[in-house]
Enzyme design. Structure first.
Site, PDB file in Angstrom:
ATOM      1  N   CYS A 139      -7.362  -4.484  -4.330  1.00 38.44           N
ATOM      2  CA  CYS A 139      -7.366  -5.889  -4.699  1.00 38.44           C
ATOM      3  C   CYS A 139      -7.310  -5.988  -6.223  1.00 38.44           C
ATOM      4  CB  CYS A 139      -8.652  -6.527  -4.164  1.00 38.44           C
ATOM      5  SG  CYS A 139      -8.893  -8.273  -4.585  1.00 38.44           S
ATOM      6  N   CYS A 161      -9.488  -7.043  -8.008  1.00 29.74           N
ATOM      7  CA  CYS A 161     -10.827  -6.747  -8.534  1.00 29.74           C
ATOM      8  C   CYS A 161     -11.153  -5.251  -8.487  1.00 29.74           C
ATOM      9  CB  CYS A 161     -11.883  -7.526  -7.757  1.00 29.74           C
ATOM     10  SG  CYS A 161     -12.119  -6.954  -6.055  1.00 29.74           S
ATOM     11  N   ALA A 221       0.815  -1.214   0.000  1.00 30.25           N
ATOM     12  CA  ALA A 221       0.000   0.000   0.000  1.00 30.25           C
ATOM     13  C   ALA A 221       0.851   1.268   0.000  1.00 30.25           C
ATOM     14  CB  ALA A 221      -0.935   0.008   1.209  1.00 30.25           C
ATOM     15  N   ASP A 260       9.163   1.619  10.818  1.00 31.54           N
ATOM     16  CA  ASP A 260       8.637   0.775   9.738  1.00 31.54           C
ATOM     17  C   ASP A 260       8.500  -0.656  10.262  1.00 31.54           C
ATOM     18  OD1 ASP A 260       7.685   0.509   7.123  1.00 31.54           O
ATOM     19  OD2 ASP A 260       9.663  -0.003   6.309  1.00 31.54           O
ATOM     20  N   GLU A 261       7.647  -1.445   9.633  1.00 35.79           N
ATOM     21  CA  GLU A 261       7.404  -2.834  10.032  1.00 35.79           C
ATOM     22  C   GLU A 261       6.969  -2.909  11.498  1.00 35.79           C
ATOM     23  OE1 GLU A 261       7.234  -4.938   7.684  1.00 35.79           O
ATOM     24  OE2 GLU A 261       8.460  -4.018   6.108  1.00 35.79           O
TER      25      GLU A 261
END
Length: 192
Positions: free
Chosen positions: A145, A147, A13, A87-88
């Protein structure tokens, strides 16, 4: 008063990109920052935050034994910090999230955490669960996604692109190992 922020999303993202942009904004204004990333994530070498679009920066490493408050306090004493970026963040422990809250509350330094909310089975990571409960501000970074719907799940796949349903919660990987999917397509893949 400084705040603890949690920016969460599924895979791919742009969390690292957003973190690096925020870091750039602080530094461009002459403010010092401290970047952190999980020691377990060595996809791009140790001590680097790297985005898929090519941005990168050096970072301090944390593991389960790192006292975040002590390390950040020591750095703040040496160089007055304007912001801490992690981060993470899904790999933080609950205790470390409390320590980061202490960075905000005691040192008055904002802390921006970026991470994945859930694992490949739809379960919260410990760091993410603690951040969802303790952060002052929660912000979702959205991706899509296949879709076109909003992707909120992370599907772990094998080398042939088939869904993996069992395994350790943590397995480091990128586009080769994970797909960001909407809930409907995630469930279809997990049941298929």
């Amino acid at each position: 008063m400084a705040k603890l922020y949690f920016y969460y999303s599924s895979m791919n993202a742009g969390k690292s990109t957003t973190l690096l942009q925020s870091d750039f904004n602080y530094r461009e204004r002459g403010m010092d920052t401290m970047l952190w990333t999980a020691a377990v994530d060595d996809r791009y070498g140790q001590g680097r935050i790297v985005s898929r679009i090519g941005l990168e920066a050096p970072a301090h490493l944390f593991d389960s034994q790192t006292d975040m408050l002590a390390a950040i306090s020591a750095q703040h004493d040496a160089t007055s910090l304007s912001c801490v970026l992690v981060d993470e963040a899904q790999f933080l422990s609950e205790a470390q999230v409390w320590q980061l809250g202490g960075v905000c509350d005691r040192l008055n330094i904002p802390v921006l955490c970026y991470g994945i909310r859930t694992d490949f089975q739809g379960q919260l990571f410990p760091g993410s669960a603690a951040l969802l409960g303790l952060a002052d501000t929660l912000s979702e970074i959205k991706t899509i996604c296949e879709c076109g719907r909003k992707a909120i799940m992370n599907l772990r796949v094998d080398g042939q692109g088939r869904a993996i349903r069992q395994g350790d919660q943590t397995e480091i990987g990128g586009n080769d190992r994970y797909l960001a999917l909407c809930r409907r397509h995630f469930v279809e893949q997990m049941q298929g």
